[in-house]
Design an enzyme around this catalytic site. Structure first.
Site, mmCIF file in Angstrom:
data_model
loop_
_atom_site.group_PDB
_atom_site.id
_atom_site.type_symbol
_atom_site.label_atom_id
_atom_site.label_comp_id
_atom_site.label_asym_id
_atom_site.label_seq_id
_atom_site.Cartn_x
_atom_site.Cartn_y
_atom_site.Cartn_z
ATOM 1 N N PRO A 148 17.213 -26.489 42.686
ATOM 2 C CA PRO A 148 18.345 -27.243 42.163
ATOM 3 C C PRO A 148 17.930 -28.502 41.406
ATOM 4 O O PRO A 148 17.146 -29.303 41.888
ATOM 5 C CB PRO A 148 19.130 -27.619 43.420
ATOM 6 C CG PRO A 148 18.568 -26.790 44.514
ATOM 7 C CD PRO A 148 17.161 -26.528 44.138
ATOM 8 N N GLU A 149 18.476 -28.653 40.227
ATOM 9 C CA GLU A 149 18.357 -29.875 39.459
ATOM 10 C C GLU A 149 19.748 -30.519 39.466
ATOM 11 O O GLU A 149 20.623 -30.063 40.190
ATOM 12 C CB GLU A 149 17.877 -29.553 38.034
ATOM 13 C CG GLU A 149 16.560 -28.786 38.034
ATOM 14 C CD GLU A 149 16.027 -28.427 36.651
ATOM 15 O OE1 GLU A 149 16.257 -29.208 35.709
ATOM 16 O OE2 GLU A 149 15.386 -27.369 36.516
ATOM 17 N N HIS A 180 16.920 -19.230 58.537
ATOM 18 C CA HIS A 180 16.570 -20.526 57.929
ATOM 19 C C HIS A 180 17.731 -21.510 57.880
ATOM 20 O O HIS A 180 17.762 -22.379 57.016
ATOM 21 C CB HIS A 180 16.005 -20.334 56.517
ATOM 22 C CG HIS A 180 14.914 -19.315 56.451
ATOM 23 N ND1 HIS A 180 13.733 -19.440 57.159
ATOM 24 C CD2 HIS A 180 14.821 -18.159 55.773
ATOM 25 C CE1 HIS A 180 12.975 -18.399 56.894
ATOM 26 N NE2 HIS A 180 13.607 -17.599 56.066
ATOM 27 N N ARG A 222 12.235 -22.347 52.197
ATOM 28 C CA ARG A 222 10.886 -22.857 51.935
ATOM 29 C C ARG A 222 10.630 -24.213 52.587
ATOM 30 O O ARG A 222 9.494 -24.663 52.637
ATOM 31 C CB ARG A 222 10.643 -22.952 50.426
ATOM 32 C CG ARG A 222 10.458 -21.589 49.807
ATOM 33 C CD ARG A 222 10.290 -21.679 48.319
ATOM 34 N NE ARG A 222 8.956 -22.086 47.935
ATOM 35 C CZ ARG A 222 8.547 -22.198 46.672
ATOM 36 N NH1 ARG A 222 9.379 -21.942 45.704
ATOM 37 N NH2 ARG A 222 7.335 -22.561 46.403
#
Length: 271
Positions: free
Chosen positions: A2-3, A90, A109
């Site tokens: 994400p930006e 997760h 991650r």
DNA sequence: CACCACCCCTGGACGC
DNA sequence: TGCGTCCAGGGGTGGT
């Protein structure tokens, strides 16, 4: 992944579900992704959400009593509202809302995480104070001043969140292409007019991406689990070896600042 | 200061 | 079907 546009999309899609909602309780499945108080108090339990604020790629959940949690999605993180009872892998922190449903922070991650603060000034001074101006609000003058101070490649400088907050690998390539600036141009060789163009194009591209719900390359989803659509409007990112949309020259891939970089060798010339 | 190699971690794509 | 390899949007560190 994400930006800025993806984080803003998450913020906008979560707003109607979260503002005014009380965080009844919190389940912490992985405390090591939390910096600060990794307990119920640190993670806003009992608080009523008053505001969702964003700076660059970071989001802050603020409760009426002043506490806040800063959310950084890293490469693979998501913050999502959902009906209870559909747990997936997760999911590191899950909040139960009084209005029904759950707020889930998931990050396979684990490059992202949560940072807890007693109050907003602490977040601003200890974390967001390190960031440059938000890319949607920066001025050409601010950008010019920051870029004048370094001889690094302009792409590397724009990826530096202390220069400007919110641009990442995808949108930097898109912005530099639209400005016809070569990504390896030394930052301090860009004049004010070019910085003005970079600032303007950044806002334009980022705003269009927000309107499209962000870019989904692999697994980005908004606050409701919906994918973005701006990937269909990318002009260079992910298009190496394909023809330039304006001049038909073959787009090139290279490495700048350690990141894959795609540009048009004909349109984008060094300062 | 700038750059580099390397680290954090999972999983998808691809070749065999 | 499985296995190995490479790659990825985010960061950070320590060495040169």
């Amino acid at each position: 992944m994400p930006e800025l546009p993806e984080v803003e999309t998450v913020r906008l899609t979560l707003l109607p579900r979260l503002i005014g909602a009380q965080l009844k309780s919190v389940a912490i499945h992985r405390a090591d992704i939390v910096t600060g108080r990794a307990d119920a108090t640190g993670l806003l339990a009992g608080g009523r959400i008053a505001e969702l604020r964003r700076h660059g790629k970071q989001l802050a959940i603020m409760t009426a009593d002043g506490r806040c949690v800063c959310v950084h999605l890293g490469m693979s993180g998501s913050l999502q509202w959902r009906e209870p009872g559909t747990a997936a892998k997760h999911e590191h922190v899950v909040w139960q809302l009084d209005a029904g449903g759950e707020l889930v922070f998931r990050d396979p991650r684990r490059f992202g995480g949560l940072w807890t603060f007693d109050n907003l000034p602490s977040l601003l001074s200890m974390r967001w104070g390190e960031l440059g101006p938000d890319a949607l609000h920066m001025t050409a003058g601010q950008l010019h001043d920051a870029l004048q101070r370094t001889s690094r490649a302009v792409k590397a400088a724009l990826l530096d969140q202390a220069v400007v907050a919110g641009l990442g690998n995808i949108y930097v390539d898109e912005v530099l292409f639209r400005c016809r600036v070569h990504p390896e141009t030394p930052a301090n060789r860009l004049d004010l007019a070019t910085c003005k163009a970079i600032a303007q194009q950044s806002k334009r591209v980022l705003q269009r991406a927000v309107r499209a719900g962000g870019s989904t390359l692999r697994d980005f989803v908004d606050g409701h689990g919906t994918e973005g659509r701006f990937q269909n409007s990318h002009q260079v990112y992910g298009r190496a070896t394909l023809p330039c949309v304006t001049c038909r020259a073959t787009l090139m891939a290279t490495q700048v600042g350690g990141r894959t970089t795609v540009y048009c060798p004909a349109c984008q010339v060094r300062g």
